[in-house]
Design an enzyme around this catalytic site. Sequence first.
Site: not given
Ligand code: FAD
Length: 409
Positions: A40-41, A115, A221, A299
């Site tokens: 994790e970064q 979160r 919410y 994502d």
């Molecule tokens: P993330 O949770 O974003 O985690 C990615 C991780 O990778 C981070 O910790 C980051 O620091 C790390 N990282 C990035 N690049 C690197 C690198 N090069 N090297 C090492 N580490 C790295 N979703 C819902 O389901 N419900 C909601 O109510 C909701 N509300 C939202 C509201 C807003 C305004 C936004 C923008 C999004 C919302 N989302 C919601 C979407 C949700 O936040 C994301 O879809 C979710 O966090 C994705 O999870 P993930 O594990 O793919 O990525």
Amino acid sequence: MTSSFTTRSGTRIAIVGAGIGGLTLAAELRRRGLNPQIYEQAAELREVGAAVALSANATRFLRDRLGIGEQLAEKAADVDGLIFRDGRDGRVIGRVSSRRDYHGRAGAPYYGVHRADLQQMLKQAVGEGALHLNKKCVRVEDGERSAVLHFADGDTVEADLVIGADGVRSRLRRELLGYDDAQFSGCHGWRGIVAPEQTPSLPDPEAIQFWMGPGGHLLHYPIGSGEQNFLLVRRHDGPWAEKSWVTPAEENEHLAAFEGWAPAVREMIGAAPAAERWALFHRPPLQQWSRGRITLLGDAAHAMVPHHGQGANQSIEDAIVLADCLIDGLEQGTGWDAARQRYQDLRADRVRRVQITSLATADVLHLPDGPAAEARNARLGAADAWDRYLGWIHEHVADQVPQPVGAVG
Ligand code: FAD
């Protein structure tokens, strides 16, 4: 120096990104005897001032697989129904489900949670010794015998499988595609968290609510602390011209953008400074979720706009299905490539549908006054609104899937 590690199978699984998807995958793989390592970064796992809504399609796994159901119930707010309102006069357009109905239909709760709390619970579920902080992955050298992850601090790690769970700005997606394919969705937003005493005129504070109007909406919410988390969205004229996706907002610009909206809306948003404006970006569906030794999740694989509140929920579904496919592949000896292809086959159509409907939801929420808005209101107020628009997302059980072709039993 390049370091290395092994799992039960001898396969080294490196997860890049300790967000919601990466932590869920690591926790589930470890629970089942593998030893993935997460890079994790960030220097610490902390996301202050923002919350997430977790629907039954994800909370069932946090409860039944990861065993954090009780902690979630303690920390999160169990949302009591979903309500659509007219944003200007505040009247109820549709009241879809209640807490009891929701539990009955979807088989698990709908939670609003900080979160930071969720991350802590997931981190505990992962356990000790797997998480490496301050490790920003800048490049992956994908070789025939192994992949080498390069970090910003100069360290390298060798792995057999690399899972890119690095979020909407994914470095690994860029490695896989060779270019950055982020697309501006045409909307920007402001976020905030407000205390109950700041919203005395809010009706139905235990529900998740959409307040709709021409060119914008408010979604909010409750979260476990009794506060409300909100996301305020507005249409944005033209392309996003700023370099950064998050820019400083002018004082009270969010209030000005919602001039004339219902007093409860203005009371809520006026109580939070909303100092930053967020551009909402998404990414088009991918043809291939894996290339070489890299596989994408969450994502990184399918960033979507938040109008269905599904990004985190879909990341959790991905993590459970990928864990199942990897473990099945290991136990059945079918190989990692088949396991990763099966993961994509099981996930791609579902997330594509959620991505597309999330994008289209903005158009529906933001309709100008007129016959189309009236027809929308009639549909949202109808008795079958849950089955038509939401049941397929919330009632989905991602690990109940068809058997692989050729499976016995
Ligand atoms: P993330 O949770 O974003 O985690 C990615 C991780 O990778 C981070 O910790 C980051 O620091 C790390 N990282 C990035 N690049 C690197 C690198 N090069 N090297 C090492 N580490 C790295 N979703 C819902 O389901 N419900 C909601 O109510 C909701 N509300 C939202 C509201 C807003 C305004 C936004 C923008 C999004 C919302 N989302 C919601 C979407 C949700 O936040 C994301 O879809 C979710 O966090 C994705 O999870 P993930 O594990 O793919 O990525």
